[in-house]
Design a protein around this motif. Structure first.
Motif, short mmCIF file in Angstrom:
data_model
loop_
_atom_site.label_atom_id
_atom_site.label_comp_id
_atom_site.label_asym_id
_atom_site.label_seq_id
_atom_site.Cartn_x
_atom_site.Cartn_y
_atom_site.Cartn_z
N ASN A 29 0.88 -1.17 -0.04
CA ASN A 29 -0.10 -0.04 -0.04
C ASN A 29 0.83 1.35 -0.10
N SER A 30 1.70 1.31 -0.82
CA SER A 30 2.53 2.64 -1.00
C SER A 30 1.81 3.92 -1.54
N LYS A 31 1.87 4.63 -0.78
CA LYS A 31 0.88 5.79 -1.03
C LYS A 31 1.69 6.73 -2.07
N GLU A 32 2.78 6.82 -2.22
CA GLU A 32 3.55 7.48 -3.37
C GLU A 32 3.35 6.96 -4.69
N ASN A 33 3.66 5.58 -4.74
CA ASN A 33 3.72 5.08 -6.07
C ASN A 33 2.67 3.92 -6.50
N GLY A 34 1.39 3.81 -5.56
CA GLY A 34 0.53 2.72 -5.83
C GLY A 34 1.19 1.37 -5.27
N THR A 35 0.64 0.29 -5.43
CA THR A 35 1.16 -0.83 -5.00
C THR A 35 2.58 -1.18 -5.54
N MET A 36 3.37 -1.78 -4.68
CA MET A 36 4.88 -2.33 -5.15
C MET A 36 4.81 -2.84 -6.42
N GLU A 37 3.72 -3.77 -6.67
CA GLU A 37 3.50 -4.57 -7.88
C GLU A 37 3.46 -3.67 -9.24
N LYS A 38 2.93 -2.76 -9.17
CA LYS A 38 3.08 -1.63 -10.21
C LYS A 38 4.17 -0.68 -10.31
N HIS A 39 5.04 -0.51 -9.34
CA HIS A 39 6.16 0.52 -9.19
C HIS A 39 7.10 0.07 -10.28
N GLY A 43 11.77 -5.30 -10.57
CA GLY A 43 12.51 -6.04 -11.39
C GLY A 43 13.93 -6.32 -11.19
N MET A 44 14.49 -6.72 -12.37
CA MET A 44 15.97 -7.14 -12.36
C MET A 44 16.91 -5.83 -12.63
N TRP A 45 17.88 -5.77 -11.97
CA TRP A 45 19.06 -4.59 -12.48
C TRP A 45 20.28 -5.25 -12.46
N PRO A 58 8.67 -7.30 -5.42
CA PRO A 58 7.32 -6.61 -5.44
C PRO A 58 6.85 -6.47 -3.72
N ASN A 59 7.50 -7.58 -3.05
CA ASN A 59 7.07 -7.43 -1.63
C ASN A 59 7.99 -6.50 -0.57
N VAL A 79 11.70 2.82 -1.68
CA VAL A 79 11.90 3.75 -2.92
C VAL A 79 11.13 5.07 -2.28
N THR A 80 11.86 6.07 -2.24
CA THR A 80 11.35 7.42 -1.98
C THR A 80 11.69 8.32 -3.13
N GLY A 81 10.85 8.77 -3.91
CA GLY A 81 11.10 9.50 -5.05
C GLY A 81 12.04 8.70 -6.23
N LYS A 82 13.32 9.22 -6.33
CA LYS A 82 14.36 8.79 -7.20
C LYS A 82 15.44 8.09 -6.27
N MET A 83 15.13 8.05 -5.09
CA MET A 83 15.97 7.44 -4.04
C MET A 83 15.85 5.88 -3.74
N ILE A 84 16.61 5.01 -3.24
CA ILE A 84 16.47 3.72 -2.95
C ILE A 84 17.39 3.33 -1.76
N TYR A 85 16.65 3.04 -0.59
CA TYR A 85 17.48 2.75 0.76
C TYR A 85 17.24 1.05 0.87
N TYR A 86 18.40 0.52 1.31
CA TYR A 86 18.39 -0.64 1.42
C TYR A 86 18.75 -1.10 2.98
N TRP A 87 18.34 -2.14 3.36
CA TRP A 87 18.57 -2.63 4.93
C TRP A 87 19.21 -4.17 4.85
#
Length: 115
Positions: A29-39, A43-45, A58-59, A79-87
């Protein structure tokens, strides 16, 4: 650690005026981008030589392979905007930036969306 800090702050303010609930990452339920399944970044990088392959699931989890070592690193991401944070599951934290929809800069490496 972050959750423990949030809990302490919440307990300190219990009984006083309501405080805004801290934003928690919820991949379903990502408010910024809709569900992660649609983000668009799911996918693969891969690096240009395909030595490092990072799959954003997607989870809200990621799985990174290096060379022949599958699942070399795993953890959660946000993911927040163009930034990605990893833990990472081992406690390591990192970040990266999507400079375009098909290019990710992370850890001194440049990743491209896999076709």
């Amino acid at each position: 650690m972050r959750i423990a800090r949030l809990l302490l702050i919440t307990l300190a303010f219990a009984g006083s005026a309501p405080i805004a609930q801290a934003a928690q990452f919820d991949p379903s339920n990502s408010k910024e981008n809709g569900t992660m399944e649609k983000h668009p970044y799911i996918g693969m990088w891969v690096t240009g030589d395909e030595h490092v392959r990072q799959e954003l699931l997607p989870n809200g989890r990621y799985d990174e392979a290096r060379g022949t070592r599958q699942s070399a690193y795993q953890g959660r991401y946000e993911v927040t905007g163009k930034m990605i944070y990893y833990w990472d599951d081992t406690g390591f934290e990192a970040d990266g930036e999507f400079v375009t929809d098909t290019e990710l800069h992370h850890g001194g490496m440049i990743f491209f969306r896999a076709e």
